[in-house]
Design a protein around this motif. Structure first.
Motif, PDB file in Angstrom:
ATOM      1  N   GLN A   1      23.396   1.428 -59.148  1.00  0.00           N
ATOM      2  CA  GLN A   1      22.281   1.474 -58.203  1.00  0.00           C
ATOM      3  C   GLN A   1      21.095   2.212 -58.815  1.00  0.00           C
ATOM      4  OE1 GLN A   1      23.976   3.467 -54.834  1.00  0.00           O
ATOM      5  NE2 GLN A   1      24.816   1.592 -53.940  1.00  0.00           N
TER       6      GLN A   1
ATOM      7  N   LYS B   1      27.309   3.922 -58.000  1.00  0.00           N
ATOM      8  CA  LYS B   1      26.146   4.803 -57.855  1.00  0.00           C
ATOM      9  C   LYS B   1      25.261   4.723 -59.108  1.00  0.00           C
ATOM     10  CE  LYS B   1      24.731   8.368 -55.215  1.00  0.00           C
ATOM     11  NZ  LYS B   1      24.379   8.243 -53.835  1.00  0.00           N
ATOM     12  N   ARG B   2      25.897   4.709 -60.274  1.00  0.00           N
ATOM     13  CA  ARG B   2      25.144   4.602 -61.537  1.00  0.00           C
ATOM     14  C   ARG B   2      24.417   3.260 -61.621  1.00  0.00           C
ATOM     15  NH1 ARG B   2      30.001   6.872 -65.186  1.00  0.00           N
ATOM     16  NH2 ARG B   2      29.598   9.085 -64.901  1.00  0.00           N
TER      17      ARG B   2
ATOM     18  N   GLU C   1      27.615  -0.262 -48.332  1.00  0.00           N
ATOM     19  CA  GLU C   1      28.041  -0.111 -49.727  1.00  0.00           C
ATOM     20  C   GLU C   1      29.473   0.415 -49.799  1.00  0.00           C
ATOM     21  OE1 GLU C   1      26.396  -0.771 -52.693  1.00  0.00           O
ATOM     22  OE2 GLU C   1      24.782  -1.685 -51.531  1.00  0.00           O
TER      23      GLU C   1
ATOM     24  N   ILE D   1      31.505   6.075 -58.293  1.00  0.00           N
ATOM     25  CA  ILE D   1      30.564   6.663 -59.258  1.00  0.00           C
ATOM     26  C   ILE D   1      29.911   5.561 -60.090  1.00  0.00           C
ATOM     27  CG2 ILE D   1      30.421   8.074 -61.357  1.00  0.00           C
ATOM     28  CD1 ILE D   1      32.524   9.945 -60.042  1.00  0.00           C
TER      29      ILE D   1
ATOM     30  N   ILE E   1      30.682   9.536 -51.667  1.00  0.00           N
ATOM     31  CA  ILE E   1      29.871   9.422 -52.885  1.00  0.00           C
ATOM     32  C   ILE E   1      28.656   8.538 -52.655  1.00  0.00           C
ATOM     33  CG2 ILE E   1      29.864   8.581 -55.278  1.00  0.00           C
ATOM     34  CD1 ILE E   1      32.891   9.398 -55.317  1.00  0.00           C
ATOM     35  N   LEU E   2      28.847   7.386 -52.018  1.00  0.00           N
ATOM     36  CA  LEU E   2      27.776   6.402 -51.868  1.00  0.00           C
ATOM     37  C   LEU E   2      26.826   6.693 -50.705  1.00  0.00           C
ATOM     38  CD1 LEU E   2      29.836   3.168 -52.564  1.00  0.00           C
ATOM     39  CD2 LEU E   2      28.300   4.362 -54.134  1.00  0.00           C
ATOM     40  N   ARG E   3      27.339   7.325 -49.652  1.00  0.00           N
ATOM     41  CA  ARG E   3      26.536   7.695 -48.485  1.00  0.00           C
ATOM     42  C   ARG E   3      25.833   6.500 -47.839  1.00  0.00           C
ATOM     43  NH1 ARG E   3      28.450  12.040 -46.535  1.00  0.00           N
ATOM     44  NH2 ARG E   3      28.551  13.752 -47.978  1.00  0.00           N
TER      45      ARG E   3
END
Length: 187
Positions: A93, A90-91, A50, A87, A44-46
């Motif tokens: 970020q 990610k949001r 992180e 998730i 998800i984060l790639r």
């Protein structure tokens, strides 16, 4: 070779030991699933760093939530926590990037907006001063209609007069303004 169901029994035993206060049992769970959790959050984060941080945070969440686990498949439960956490990260970020971009946009216009703000403030002060020069019966309707944005009906009710009276006062006030004020007075 492992038999089907052996993992579940092993996980169940380890989970019970953790709940009984044996922290070493949790270390064994972390060792067993750390690659799975890392792969899940990395997908998800790639981002390696992180994902490493997120994986640690996921295990903290798992440890804190272990008492709520209801034997519905530990790996599935753990993966759901990992996915949701990734998730959320990610949001966050994305929000941070938006905030930084907005700050960057406003940096260039800070001087312009400050100057504009000062000019608007001076303009408002000048308008207030000029409004005070209006005859009182006109001042009320001009202020009510243009500044307070009241309807003819509202002003008529407040002043206990007919709507037609408000219309007439406003008409006369506008004429007085046209006659006594010049546009240059406000610039």
């Amino acid at each position: 070779m492992k038999r089907k169901g052996e993992r579940t029994i092993s996980d169940t035993v380890l989970i019970q030991k953790v709940l009984d206060g044996h922290d070493h049992a949790f270390r064994l769970l972390v060792e067993k699933y750390r690659n799975d959790v890392f792969r899940t959050v990395f997908a998800i984060l790639r981002d390696q760093k992180e994902a490493e941080d997120a994986a640690q945070e996921v295990f903290i969440k798992i440890y804190m939530s272990l008492s709520q686990y209801e034997n519905q498949g530990f790996k599935t439960w753990m993966t759901r926590i990992a996915v949701n956490h990734a998730i959320d990260m990610k949001r966050k970020q994305a929000r941070r990037r938006e905030e930084v971009f907005e700050e960057f946009e406003t940096l260039g216009t800070t001087e312009d907006s400050l100057e504009r703000e000062i000019l608007q403030k001076e303009q408002k002060q000048l308008v207030r001063k000029r409004l005070n020069e209006l005859p009182e019966n006109y001042r009320d309707v001009i202020f009510g209609f243009y500044i307070a944005e009241k309807s003819y009906q509202q002003m008529a009710e407040e002043q206990n007069v007919q709507v037609k009276t408000i219309e007439t006062k406003l008409y006369r006030a506008r004429n007085w303004i046209k006659k006594n004020w010049k546009e240059d007075d406000f610039s």
